[in-house]
Structure formats: structure tokens, C-alpha cells
Design a protein around this motif. Structure first.
Motif, mmCIF file in Angstrom:
data_model
loop_
_atom_site.group_PDB
_atom_site.id
_atom_site.type_symbol
_atom_site.label_atom_id
_atom_site.label_comp_id
_atom_site.label_asym_id
_atom_site.label_seq_id
_atom_site.Cartn_x
_atom_site.Cartn_y
_atom_site.Cartn_z
ATOM 1 N N PRO A 20 -66.148 57.255 -35.062
ATOM 2 C CA PRO A 20 -66.679 56.223 -34.162
ATOM 3 C C PRO A 20 -65.795 54.972 -34.051
ATOM 4 O O PRO A 20 -65.676 54.399 -32.972
ATOM 5 C CB PRO A 20 -68.038 55.872 -34.769
ATOM 6 C CG PRO A 20 -68.432 57.090 -35.527
ATOM 7 C CD PRO A 20 -67.148 57.681 -36.038
ATOM 8 N N THR A 50 -71.755 60.381 -24.420
ATOM 9 C CA THR A 50 -72.385 59.887 -25.646
ATOM 10 C C THR A 50 -73.893 60.119 -25.672
ATOM 11 O O THR A 50 -74.542 59.763 -26.650
ATOM 12 C CB THR A 50 -72.095 58.385 -25.850
ATOM 13 O OG1 THR A 50 -72.626 57.654 -24.760
ATOM 14 C CG2 THR A 50 -70.618 58.134 -26.002
ATOM 15 N N LYS A 53 -74.535 62.041 -28.599
ATOM 16 C CA LYS A 53 -73.780 61.594 -29.770
ATOM 17 C C LYS A 53 -74.168 60.146 -30.101
ATOM 18 O O LYS A 53 -73.455 59.199 -29.747
ATOM 19 C CB LYS A 53 -72.276 61.674 -29.479
ATOM 20 C CG LYS A 53 -71.784 63.093 -29.235
ATOM 21 C CD LYS A 53 -70.341 63.076 -28.804
ATOM 22 C CE LYS A 53 -69.732 64.413 -28.655
ATOM 23 N NZ LYS A 53 -70.365 65.369 -27.828
ATOM 24 N N GLU A 55 -73.937 58.373 -32.653
ATOM 25 C CA GLU A 55 -72.975 57.600 -33.451
ATOM 26 C C GLU A 55 -71.908 56.933 -32.593
ATOM 27 O O GLU A 55 -71.230 56.005 -33.039
ATOM 28 C CB GLU A 55 -72.318 58.484 -34.518
ATOM 29 C CG GLU A 55 -71.374 59.551 -33.986
ATOM 30 C CD GLU A 55 -72.051 60.837 -33.513
ATOM 31 O OE1 GLU A 55 -71.315 61.794 -33.209
ATOM 32 O OE2 GLU A 55 -73.285 60.889 -33.442
#
Length: 64
Positions: A20, A50, A53, A55
Motif C-alpha cells: 500500500p 480498489t 482492495k 488496503e
């Protein structure tokens, strides 16, 4: 075939998405190097990429 800077940026971001911090660093670099219309494309792509995702979602704040 000519590769656009936006395509190159997407490729880099996909490759570094395991980290990240590195992902956010590459987003910052993209904001400096991309043209205004490419930044809009990046915003759209980043929202989709994202979505699954969490993170990486905090990196979206850099685009505002």
C-alpha cells in the motif's frame, strides 16, 4: 503499438499493489506526470481497481 503514459501508469500500479505505501507513492508520481484528462481516467480506474482492495482505498484521497 504506442503505449500511453496512462497505460504505463496502470501497469505499474497493478504491479506494486502488493504494498500500500508503494502504491500510494506511485499514485503521487502519476499525478505529476499525467495530463489532466489522464488524471480523470486514473480516478475512474482507481475507484474500480480498489473496490475489492480495502488496503489500497486510502490512496484515493490523493486524487481529491
Amino acid at each position: 503499438m504506442k503505449k500511453t503514459m496512462f497505460s504505463y501508469t496502470k501497469n505499474v500500479l497493478e504491479r506494486v499493489s502488493f504494498d500500500p505505501l508503494l502504491f500510494c507513492k506511485e499514485v503521487r508520481k502519476a499525478l505529476v506526470n499525467l495530463l489532466p484528462y489522464e488524471i480523470e481516467q486514473l480516478k475512474d480506474w482507481l475507484m474500480q481497481y480498489t473496490e475489492e482492495k480495502p488496503e489500497l482505498q486510502h490512496c484515493q484521497l490523493l486524487l481529491n
